[in-house]
Design a protein around this motif. Sequence first.
Motif, mmCIF file in Angstrom:
data_model
loop_
_atom_site.group_PDB
_atom_site.id
_atom_site.type_symbol
_atom_site.label_atom_id
_atom_site.label_comp_id
_atom_site.label_asym_id
_atom_site.label_seq_id
_atom_site.Cartn_x
_atom_site.Cartn_y
_atom_site.Cartn_z
ATOM 1 N N ILE A 150 54.488 42.357 45.191
ATOM 2 C CA ILE A 150 54.928 41.472 44.090
ATOM 3 C C ILE A 150 53.878 40.315 43.841
ATOM 4 C CG2 ILE A 150 56.656 39.771 43.123
ATOM 5 C CD1 ILE A 150 58.766 41.598 44.559
ATOM 6 N N ASP A 151 53.808 39.672 45.000
ATOM 7 C CA ASP A 151 52.719 38.582 45.024
ATOM 8 C C ASP A 151 51.160 38.923 44.604
ATOM 9 O OD1 ASP A 151 54.580 36.846 45.918
ATOM 10 O OD2 ASP A 151 53.907 36.937 47.805
ATOM 11 N N GLU A 152 50.750 40.210 45.094
ATOM 12 C CA GLU A 152 49.552 40.551 44.648
ATOM 13 C C GLU A 152 49.591 40.999 42.982
ATOM 14 O OE1 GLU A 152 46.798 40.804 46.081
ATOM 15 O OE2 GLU A 152 46.880 40.937 48.263
ATOM 16 N N LEU A 153 50.553 41.602 42.681
ATOM 17 C CA LEU A 153 50.580 42.052 41.366
ATOM 18 C C LEU A 153 50.921 40.886 40.097
ATOM 19 C CD1 LEU A 153 52.858 45.419 41.668
ATOM 20 C CD2 LEU A 153 50.252 45.103 41.014
ATOM 21 N N ARG A 154 51.411 39.869 40.680
ATOM 22 C CA ARG A 154 51.501 38.802 39.585
ATOM 23 C C ARG A 154 50.360 38.418 38.658
ATOM 24 N NH1 ARG A 154 55.812 36.247 42.862
ATOM 25 N NH2 ARG A 154 57.769 36.620 41.873
ATOM 26 N N PRO A 155 49.083 38.234 39.320
ATOM 27 C CA PRO A 155 47.937 37.915 38.450
ATOM 28 C C PRO A 155 47.674 39.230 37.774
ATOM 29 C CG PRO A 155 47.629 37.461 40.722
ATOM 30 C CD PRO A 155 48.820 38.116 40.724
ATOM 31 N N VAL A 156 47.934 40.436 38.008
ATOM 32 C CA VAL A 156 47.725 41.422 37.271
ATOM 33 C C VAL A 156 48.674 41.749 35.932
ATOM 34 C CG1 VAL A 156 47.530 44.000 37.079
ATOM 35 C CG2 VAL A 156 46.798 42.938 39.148
ATOM 36 N N VAL A 157 49.799 41.428 36.159
ATOM 37 C CA VAL A 157 50.809 41.269 35.107
ATOM 38 C C VAL A 157 50.377 40.006 33.992
ATOM 39 C CG1 VAL A 157 53.180 40.993 34.389
ATOM 40 C CG2 VAL A 157 52.740 42.510 36.284
ATOM 41 N N GLY A 176 38.928 39.084 33.870
ATOM 42 C CA GLY A 176 40.329 39.199 34.161
ATOM 43 C C GLY A 176 40.490 40.885 34.495
ATOM 44 N N MET A 177 39.872 41.792 34.000
ATOM 45 C CA MET A 177 39.944 43.329 33.948
ATOM 46 C C MET A 177 39.369 43.561 35.445
ATOM 47 S SD MET A 177 42.184 44.404 32.079
ATOM 48 C CE MET A 177 41.992 46.088 32.758
ATOM 49 N N THR A 178 38.167 42.850 35.716
ATOM 50 C CA THR A 178 37.452 42.996 36.949
ATOM 51 C C THR A 178 38.157 42.602 38.020
ATOM 52 O OG1 THR A 178 35.336 42.480 35.943
ATOM 53 C CG2 THR A 178 35.462 42.306 38.212
ATOM 54 N N ILE A 179 39.109 41.213 38.140
ATOM 55 C CA ILE A 179 40.018 40.848 38.964
ATOM 56 C C ILE A 179 41.153 41.921 39.171
ATOM 57 C CG2 ILE A 179 41.389 39.191 39.681
ATOM 58 C CD1 ILE A 179 39.663 37.095 38.576
ATOM 59 N N THR A 180 41.555 42.441 38.278
ATOM 60 C CA THR A 180 42.853 43.380 38.052
ATOM 61 C C THR A 180 42.401 44.374 38.665
ATOM 62 O OG1 THR A 180 43.655 42.433 36.054
ATOM 63 C CG2 THR A 180 44.214 44.808 36.474
ATOM 64 N N GLN A 181 41.189 44.969 38.645
ATOM 65 C CA GLN A 181 40.846 46.274 39.448
ATOM 66 C C GLN A 181 40.781 46.096 40.832
ATOM 67 O OE1 GLN A 181 37.032 47.973 38.601
ATOM 68 N NE2 GLN A 181 37.784 50.061 38.407
ATOM 69 N N GLU A 182 40.324 44.741 41.065
ATOM 70 C CA GLU A 182 39.817 44.657 42.362
ATOM 71 C C GLU A 182 41.156 44.416 43.125
ATOM 72 O OE1 GLU A 182 37.706 41.057 42.455
ATOM 73 O OE2 GLU A 182 35.874 41.801 41.964
#
Length: 701
Positions: free
Chosen positions: A294-301, A393-399
């Motif tokens: 959950i903590d890792e996915l929050r920036p993705v969401v 943003g999408m770069t960080i999301t993919q990482e």
Amino acid sequence: MPIDREALRRKLQESFFVEAKERLQAIDEIHSEWMQHSISSQSIESLFREVHSLKGAARAAGLHEQEALCHDWEHLLAQARHNPDLLSDDKVRWSMQQHAELQKLCHSIVDTPSTQVQVAPHEPKSSAKGTVRVNQQQLDELLHSTNTIKQVQQQLSTLQRKLHSQIRSRDVDMQRHQRSDSVVQQLHGLLPKFSAQQQSLVRELLSYADWAQVQFRHHHDKLIEQNRELSELAQQLRRDVDTMHEQLEEILLQPAARLLDGAAAMVRDLADNAHKTIEFVSFVDDIQIDKRMIDELRPVVTHMLRNAVDHGIVNRGVINVRLHASMAGRFELTISDNGRGIDIEKLYQVALKQGAISPEKKNLSERDKQLLMFASGVSTSDMITEVSGRGIGMTITQEILERIGGKLKIQSKPGQGTQFVIDLPTSMSTFQAVVVRCEDDTYALPALSVDECIRVSEQDITSVKGHPTIEYRNQQLAIIFLRDVLGYSRSTQSQDSYNIVIIHVHQESIALCVDELIGDQELTVKPLGAPLHTVQLIMGAAEDSRGYLTPIINPNDILRIIRLQSPSQHIASERSQRVHKQGRILVVDDSFTSRGLLKSIIEAAGYLVTTANDGHEAWNILKQNEFDLLVSDIEMPKMDGFVLTSKVRADHALNSLPVILVTALQSPEDQTRGLEAGANAYLVKSSFEQDSLLDAIARLI
């Protein structure tokens, strides 16, 4: 015994924080319901009860500011209970503002609240189950230690299997020894035929053979006993470690709905600031996922929702979020909107301009063009703002997704919207990997990305347009040598066969040639810390039980390299990026404090900075000196930032100079005016972060 009032106060305030966190979450859900549906008397009553309870808890904890805020809030709701029409749009917004303010006040009580975990102790039946407060970091360290012990157990099992294999080979030796018994007996029968001296030598030889036979049987039996004990110990350790690991993972499980905490409010605020009407709809199954996930996915969401608001929906639309179980141990997160969709051609043109595509690889397929959204610094936004436009943003999301074992699928149609589907594990404790060797170094590949490991002969390799190629499942795959990708020298020795790992990334297959296939392993992942977290090709490191680290190769980076540039160009560009260009920047602000702060931030990043007090002074400096970038305030005497930007764009010698506006003006009208004046980036001081400024500078210079 006197009462420790300070300790009691802290205890009461910590209890208030725990209660407030739950009640504020319930309030946020009520507000979200109001935005999606009509306001009902029942929802007003529920909100009134939550606020009333919060006021009483604040009073008990001696938190007067929180109590006063709840008192005013409760007063409005008490009137609305009898007359719901009192809750106009302004009153609803005021209620949401009270919610946000109370959240800030609550977080000021406890800087880092502990995580509540359920305890399952072996306790008397009469005891009631309770909770204890455990620091999240300590819990993570405990789970990491458990994973390390699990790896030791796996190595112990491997050792036991090797020992068992040795015993089986000894069984063959034992059979040979048994067959030699007949030879020994024949020698005993032939003794009388030998001379006295020969008999003495033969008897000594037979005596040694008998002794060796006894010793061999003794050691063989002892080895069997030790193997049995080792096997029992390994099995017991496996059972205990698995039980402990499962219990710790259960402690970390939380409702998947926690991932969307605050998401509706964030979309609402972003939509209001952008003068858009957006409905946020969420569907969440009753599933439990790892808190660390959950903590890792929050920036993705957060990033995907920001993109949907800023890039996707034009004026009015719907954002849908769905969380549901997909299979055992995995779940799917789907985020979609009915907006304009991804402009692939614009993305391609921006990537060309930014140099994200090598000159000889300009003819890309539609799928390859879509991959450009993950390239750092590539954005279709016309201006950099606090919401979007920096192209990271999408770069960080993919990482993040690569680090936690997520798989991303994208569907987008112009004018119909975009859908992101992310397949994820419910837990992130260990990492299944295929371990390979390149020269003397070992590397790990995510098992989720590996379709198959095969060995091909020299005769199976053909040449297509000068590239070695193999046929795999009725398609031709060009062989990519890991040596080339990582920058090793190519081996000159001829080979009869090649080890190939078939990797599947973004619906494409890659034939990766490695020196040796070591095998599958379950490893504990350690993320790369600064400054290594930006290194291409490597997404992390896996630690074995001996503490040795194995780099984890990023399959997506391999695909990007072979699609957008050759491996040799990638290595050259990596080396060239290490050479830092010291750009010259002009900072313009009439406030001495703001000007000094901006100067300090930019100089600390290694740039040369010149300052000006207003737009008029800045214009004169620009006409007399050369700069790589202009950072300017807007509201200044003599000449404001809008006028200064317009003059720069109208000047033949300066019209290509990048301009960043850093200002307190945050309305959409001001941002539009900045874009029309010719600014490349627009950053708001009230939400200003130095990383936003430095990222914008790095992208524009």
